[in-house]
Write a protein that holds these residues in place. Structure first.
Motif, short mmCIF file in Angstrom:
data_model
loop_
_atom_site.label_atom_id
_atom_site.label_comp_id
_atom_site.label_asym_id
_atom_site.label_seq_id
_atom_site.Cartn_x
_atom_site.Cartn_y
_atom_site.Cartn_z
N ASP A 151 -12.20 0.86 1.67
CA ASP A 151 -10.90 0.66 2.92
C ASP A 151 -11.69 0.93 4.22
OD1 ASP A 151 -8.71 1.16 4.01
OD2 ASP A 151 -7.84 2.85 2.99
N GLU B 155 0.97 -1.17 0.04
CA GLU B 155 -0.06 -0.11 -0.14
C GLU B 155 0.88 1.21 -0.07
OE1 GLU B 155 -2.87 0.25 3.27
OE2 GLU B 155 -3.77 2.35 2.22
N ASN C 180 -4.31 4.72 -2.35
CA ASN C 180 -5.71 5.31 -1.60
C ASN C 180 -6.21 6.63 -2.55
OD1 ASN C 180 -6.01 4.39 1.24
ND2 ASN C 180 -3.82 4.86 1.10
N GLU D 141 -6.52 -5.09 8.24
CA GLU D 141 -5.58 -3.89 8.42
C GLU D 141 -5.03 -4.01 9.93
OE1 GLU D 141 -8.29 -0.49 7.38
OE2 GLU D 141 -6.70 -0.04 5.92
N LYS E 164 -11.38 -4.06 2.97
CA LYS E 164 -10.32 -4.08 4.24
C LYS E 164 -10.95 -3.74 5.42
CE LYS E 164 -6.20 -2.41 2.93
NZ LYS E 164 -5.20 -1.35 2.64
N GLU F 265 -8.14 2.09 -3.33
CA GLU F 265 -8.82 1.98 -2.10
C GLU F 265 -9.64 3.37 -2.05
OE1 GLU F 265 -6.34 1.18 1.28
OE2 GLU F 265 -5.32 -0.45 0.49
#
Ligand code: C2E
Ligand code: MG
Ligand code: MG
Length: 839
Positions: free
Chosen positions: A736, A616, A674, A793, A757, A706
C-alpha cells in the motif's frame, strides 16, 4: 659527728686541716659537719658560722639545683666535679671548682666530702700561658707568614678565647677591620644561640683535641655568614697555651646546597602536580613559571610542533613587556628537534627538550634567557628540563584523555555533534542572551520518519552512515550560529539562538526538510528519508531549556501525525492529542464492545473495462456524539494499545461476511483489507485470518491483504516468511501507499508480492507535475516487469483515469469512481455497476 669518727687515720687529719684547698664534710642531708681553715678563708665565714649550714646556702638561686643533684649523686656512691658560682660572705661571687667524694662507714655512704678550688687562680695561670704563647707566636716568623697568607681565615686565641691575632682572609669574611677584632672574645662574633655550643668545642680544643664545628656568624653589616671553625690546640712544653681557629666561609656553599634542596623539592612538587588528577592549564603555566625560576630563564614555552602548523601552545615570560610574536621560539623549537645548535637574536641561553605524549612526538619544551642576561646552563639544568618534559608529557596526555572524556560527556560519538547535555547548556545560554537582546530562540526537534525500518532492513552500519549524512546536511543548512545536536537514535535537535521572527524560523525549517529529503547514496542503495520537525520558540512556548525541548517534542509528534515530512509549530492545544491517546484506548475498547465501528467499502475498477473488480474495506467509527470519526484519528492509538488486533479481526470478519453476500451477484469480487504492522507481526496471524474467513465462508483466494511499504520492508527475512505463509493459503498481498517510504522497486523484488498500490500523492500530480507522471509511468512499467499488478489510489479526475489507463495501470480507486461508502450504499453501487456491465 667528729672527723676522727670518719677517719681513724690521724694522717688524714692533717690532709684535711692543712689542705690549701677548701675542704668540708657534710652529713647525708648536706649540712656541714666539718670545715678546714682554707674553706673558712675562701668563704669569708667563721668555722662556727659554717657548721650546720646547708651547702645550698652558698649557692645563688640558679645553682641550688646543681648542689642538690651533686648530693643525691654522691650519696649513691659517685664522685662528681662541677663548676659552681659560690657566694662569698661579702656577697661577691667566686667561681669555684667543686669535687665531691662519698664518705663510707661500714660500706655504707654516711656523708660527703667537698673540695673547693678557687678558679680565679687558674685563670691567672692561663693568662700567663697566653702571654707565653704570644711570645712563641711572635718568635716564629715562618709560622706567622703561614698564618697571614692562609687562604682560609685563621684566628689565634688565648685560653680564655680572646682573639690575639687574625689574618686578612678571616677579616674579609665579615669585612671587619683588624681593630674591631683583636682583643675581643670570639664569642662576640657568634650568633647568640651559637655561643654555648661553640664554647664546648673551644673547651675540647683546650683539652688538646682538634675539633671542627659549623658556626653561625655575621658580617659587619649584619649579613649572616655560615662558617666551619676548626679548633687546633697550640702546645708549648706539652701544655695547651692557646687555640688556632681556622675559619672557612661556607655561606655560598650553603646557599648552593639550599638551591639544590629547593630544586629537588620543586621537582617533587612538579612530580606531584604532574601525577595529580587535576592537572589543568594553570598547572602547566605554573610548571613553566617554576622552570624559569629554577633555571634562571626568562621565557618558557610549550610548542606544539605539528610540521605544517607549529604553534606556541603555552608561554610564560618573566617580564612580558618585551614580548615577541613567538616566531623566534618556533625557530628555536625546530632547531631543538633537528638537534642543531640553538640560539637566536633575541635569546641568549636556550635549553629545549622534545615532548612526547602517549609515545608520539608532540612538540618541544623550551626555556630561553634574554640576550645579555648571562645565564649559564649547567649539566644538571638539562637533566631538570628532561625531567620536566617527561612530567609535562604525562600531564598533557592526561589532559588529552580528559578532553576525550569531555567529548564523551558532551558529544555524540557517532556524528560528533553535541549531545543533549551540551545542547541544554547552549539553550540556557541562548535564553540568557535573548533576555537582554530581546530576540527569540527557536528549538527544532527532528525525528526521521521510518528510520527504524532502514536500520532493520539495511543493517545498523547503513543506518549509522545515514545518520552521519543527515547530521552533515543539517549542519550545512543552519550555519555557525546554530547548534545541531543528536539526542537519540534518529532524533536531532537544532537551536537557532538569535531569531527575529517566526518567518525566519519557518524558512530554516523548510530548508532543513528540503535538505533531508534529497536521496542518500548508501553503497548500492539509493535511500530516501524524510523528517518531521516540531518547533518551540522562546519566550512564547517555554521559558526554560527543558520546557522548550519538551514542547518542540510534542509539536514534532503532531507533525508526524499530520503525515510526516512536515514541520509544526508548538501550540498549547497540541498537548491534547497525546493526553487523548491514553483515554482513547479506553474509549476504543468500549466502542468495540458497543459495536460503534462500521466498515465502509471503496470500489476498485479495472481500468481497461471499467468493471468493479474489488473493494477496499475501510473502517469508520460512528461516534454517538461526534459523528463519523476517520481511521487517521484512532488507528494510531489502536495500534499503540494493541487493540488494532481485535479491531482488525472484526473488520475482516465483517467485510468477509458482507463480500460473501456480494459474491452472489459479482463472483470473484476481490476484498482488500488493510493490515497494520502490529497485526502483520502477530504470531498467529494466519490462523486468525483463516478463522475469520471460515466463519464468513469466504474463499481466501479472494482476499487481498494490504500492508504498507514500511511493514513490507521491516525485518526482511521474517517478512518474507510470513508472506509465503499467507500466500500458501491462496491470499494475495498488496503493498500500500507505494512511494511514500524509501523502498525501491528492485528491493521489493525480494518479496512475494502480488499487487502494488501507487500512493495517491503521485496520482494527484498527474496532469500537473511532469515528475509525478514520470514516476507513475515508470512504476507501472517496472511493477509489470516484476509480475505485479498495479492499482492507482486517489483517482479523482477523468484526466488521471485516462492517463492511468493509457499507461496500462491495472486498477483504479478513488473519488472519481466512488468514495468509501457504507455497505448498503456499496450494495446499490455494485448492483448498478453489474447491471451496467451486463447491459
Ligand atoms: P489507505 O489504505 O491508503 O486507504 C486509502 C485512504 O484514501 C482512505 O482513507 C480513503 O478514504 C482515502 N481515499 C480514497 N479515495 C480517495 C481520493 O480520491 N482522494 C483522497 N484524497 N483520498 C481518497 P481512510 O479511510 O481515512 O483511511 C486512512 C488509512 O487508514 C488507510 O489508508 C489505511 O491505512 C488505514 N485504515 C483504514 N481502515 C483500516 C482497517 O480496517 N485496518 C487497518 N489496519 N487500517 C485501516
Ligand atoms: Mg489501504
Ligand atoms: Mg493507501
Amino acid at each position: 659527728m667528729s672527723i676522727s669518727r670518719i677517719s681513724p687515720d690521724v694522717h688524714f687529719e692533717s690532709l684535711f686541716a692543712e689542705n690549701p684547698q677548701g675542704v668540708g664534710a657534710s652529713d647525708c642531708a648536706g649540712n656541714l659537719v666539718a670545715v678546714n681553715d682554707a674553706l673558712c678563708a675562701m668563704s669569708g665565714y667563721a668555722r662556727e658560722e659554717l657548721l650546720g649550714r646547708h651547702l645550698r646556702s652558698f649557692a645563688p638561686e640558679e645553682g641550688a639545683q646543681i648542689v642538690e643533684r651533686s648530693l643525691t649523686e654522691t650519696m649513691l656512691g659517685r664522685s662528681l666535679t662541677f663548676d659552681f658560682n659560690a657566694i662569698h660572705r661579702s656577697g661577691a661571687v667566686t667561681e669555684v671548682f667543686v669535687t665531691t667524694l662519698p664518705m663510707y662507714r661500714d660500706h655504707v655512704v654516711d656523708g660527703i666530702y667537698f673540695i673547693f678550688q678557687d678558679l680565679s687562680d687558674r685563670k691567672a695561670a692561663k693568662r700567663l700561658i697566653a702571654e707565653q704563647a704570644q711570645e712563641l707566636h711572635d718568635r716564629n716568623r715562618g709560622f706567622r707568614s703561614l698564618f697571614q697568607q692562609n687562604p682560609d681565615g685563621v684566628l689565634a686565641l688565648d685560653c680564655d678565647g680572646t682573639i690575639l691575632d687574625v689574618n686578612d682572609a678571616c677579616l674579609r669574611i665579615g669585612n671587619y677591620p683588624r681593630d674591631a677584632v683583636v682583643g675581643r672574645s670570639y664569642k662576640d662574633f657568634l650568633a647568640g644561640a651559637e655561643i654555648a655550643r661553640t664554647s664546648s668545642f673551644f673547651e675540647r680544643g683546650l683539652a688538646g683535641e682538634s675539633v671542627s664545628s659549623e658556626i653561625g656568624s655575621a658580617s659587619i653589616d649584619g649579613q649572616p655568614r655560615t662558617c666551619v671553625a676548626t679548633m687546633i690546640p697550640q702546645f708549648s712544653d706539652g701544655r695547651v697555651v692557646g687555640i688556632y681557629a681556622v675559619i672557612q666561609d661556607i655561606t655560598q656553599r650553603k646557599k648552593d646546597q639550599l638551591r639544590v634542596e629547593t630544586q629537588s623539592q620543586r621537582i617533587r612538587e612538579l612530580y606531584l602536580m604532574a601525577t595529580s588528577g587535576n592537572y589543568s592549564d594553570s598547572h602547566v603555566m605554573t610548571t613553566l613559571m617554576m622552570g624559569c625560576r629554577l633555571l634562571r630563564m626568562d621565557v618558557a614555552a610549550i610548542i606544539d610542533y605539528t610540521p605544517d602548523r607549529p604553534v606556541v601552545e603555552a608561554r610564560f615570560e618573566v617580564d612580558s613587556s618585551g614580548s615577541d610574536d613567538g616566531i623566534e621560539l618556533l625557530a628555536l623549537a625546530q632547531a631543538v628537534l633537528d638537534s642543531r645548535e640553538v640560539g637566536g637574536a633575541r635569546y641568549g641561553a636556550v635549553i629545549g627538550e622534545v615532548l612526547t605524549v602517549a609515545g608520539e612526538r608532540y612538540g618541544v619544551l623550551l626555556f630561553a634567557s634574554r640576550q645579555g642576561r648571562g645565564t649559564e646552563i649547567e649539566e644538571t639544568d638539562r637533566d631538570l628540563v628532561a625531567l620536566m618534559a617527561a612530567l609535562l608529557g604525562g600531564a598533557l596526555e592526561r589532559r588529552r584523555a580528559r578532553a576525550d572524556l569531555r567529548t564523551l560527556a558532551y558529544f555524540d560519538t557517532l556524528t560528533g555533534l553535541p549531545n543533549r547535555v551540551m545542547f541544554q547548556e547552549r539553550v540556557r545560554d541562548a535564553i540568557e542572551n535573548a533576555q537582554s537582546q530581546f530576540c527569540r530562540v527557536a528549538v527544532l526537534f527532528f525525528d526521521l520518519d521510518r528510520f527504524k525500518d532502514i536500520n532493520d532492513t539495511l543493517g545498523h552500519a547503513h543506518g549509522d552512515h545515514l545518520l552521519q549524512l543527515v547530521a552533515n546536511r543539517l549542519l550545512s543548512v543552519v550555519g555557525d550560529q546554530a547548534t545541531v545536536a543528536r539526542t537519540g537514535g534518529d532524533e536531532f535537535i537544532v537551536l537557532l539562538p538569535d531569531c527575529d521572527g517566526m518567518e525566519s524560523i519557518r524558512v530554516v525549517a523548510e530548508r532543513l526538510l528540503h535538505a533531508i529529503d534529497d536521496p542518500y547514496q548508501l553503497d548500492d542503495y539509493e535511500q530516501f528519508i524524510t523528517a518531521s520537525i516540531g518547533i518551540a520558540v522562546y519566550p512564547e512556548d517555554g521559558k526554560t531549556d527543558l520546557a522548550l525541548i519538551k514542547n518542540a517534542d510534542i509539536a514534532m509528534y503532531r507533525a508526524k501525525d499530520r503525515g510526516r515530512n512536515a514541520y509544526q509549530f508548538y501550540t498549547p492545544t497540541l498537548e491534547a492529542p497525546i493526553q487523548m491517546r491514553l483515554s482513547q484506548e479506553k474509549l476504543l475498547r468500549r466502542a468495540l464492545e458497543l459495536d460503534e465501528f462500521r466498515v465502509y467499502y471503496q470500489p476498485e475498477v479495472r481500468l481497461s473495462s471499467g468493471a468493479v473488480v474489488g473493494l477496499e474495506a475501510l473502517v469508520r467509527w460512528h461516534h454517538p456524539k461526534s459523528g463519523i470519526i476517520y481511521p487517521g484519528q484512532f488507528i494510531p492509538s489502536a495500534e499503540i494499545s494493541g487493540l488494532i488486533v481485535q479491531l482488525g479481526d472484526w473488520v475482516l470478519r465483517t467485510a468477509a461476511r458482507q463480500t460473501h453476500e456480494w459474491h452472489k451477484h459479482i463472483p470473484g469480487l476481490r476484498l482488500a483489507v488493510n493490515l497494520s504492522a502490529r497485526q502483520f507481526h502477530q504470531p498467529d496471524l494466519r490462523s486468525r485470518i483463516a478463522q475469520a474467513l471460515e466463519q464468513a465462508d469466504f474463499d481466501p483466494s479472494h482476499l487481498e491483504l494490504e500492508i504498507t511499504e514500511t511493514v513490507a520492508m521491516s525485518e526482511a527475512a521474517q517478512t518474507v516468511a510470513i508472506m509465503r505463509d499467507l500466500k500458501e493459503s491462496g491470499m494475495h498481498i498488496a503493498v500500500d501507499d507505494f512511494g511514500t517510504g524509501y523502498s525501491s522497486l528492485s528491493y521489493l523484488r525480494h518479496f512475494p508480492l502480488d499487487v502494488l498500490k501507487i500512493d495517491q500523492s503521485f496520482v494527484a500530480g498527474i496532469g500537473t507535475e511532469p515528475n509525478d507522471e514520470t514516476i507513475v509511468k515508470t512504476v507501472i512499467a517496472m511493477a509489470h516487469s516484476l509480475g505485479l499488478e498495479v492499482v492507482a489510489e486517489g483517482v479523482e479526475t477523468q484526466a488521471q483515469f485516462d492517463f492511468l489507463r493509457e499507461h496500462d495501470c491495472d486498477r483504479a480507486q478513488g473519488y472519481f469512481i466512488s468514495a468509501a461508502v457504507p455497505a448498503d450504499a456499496a450494495d446499490a453501487f455494485l448492483t448498478a455497476s453489474a447491471q451496467g456491465l451486463r447491459s
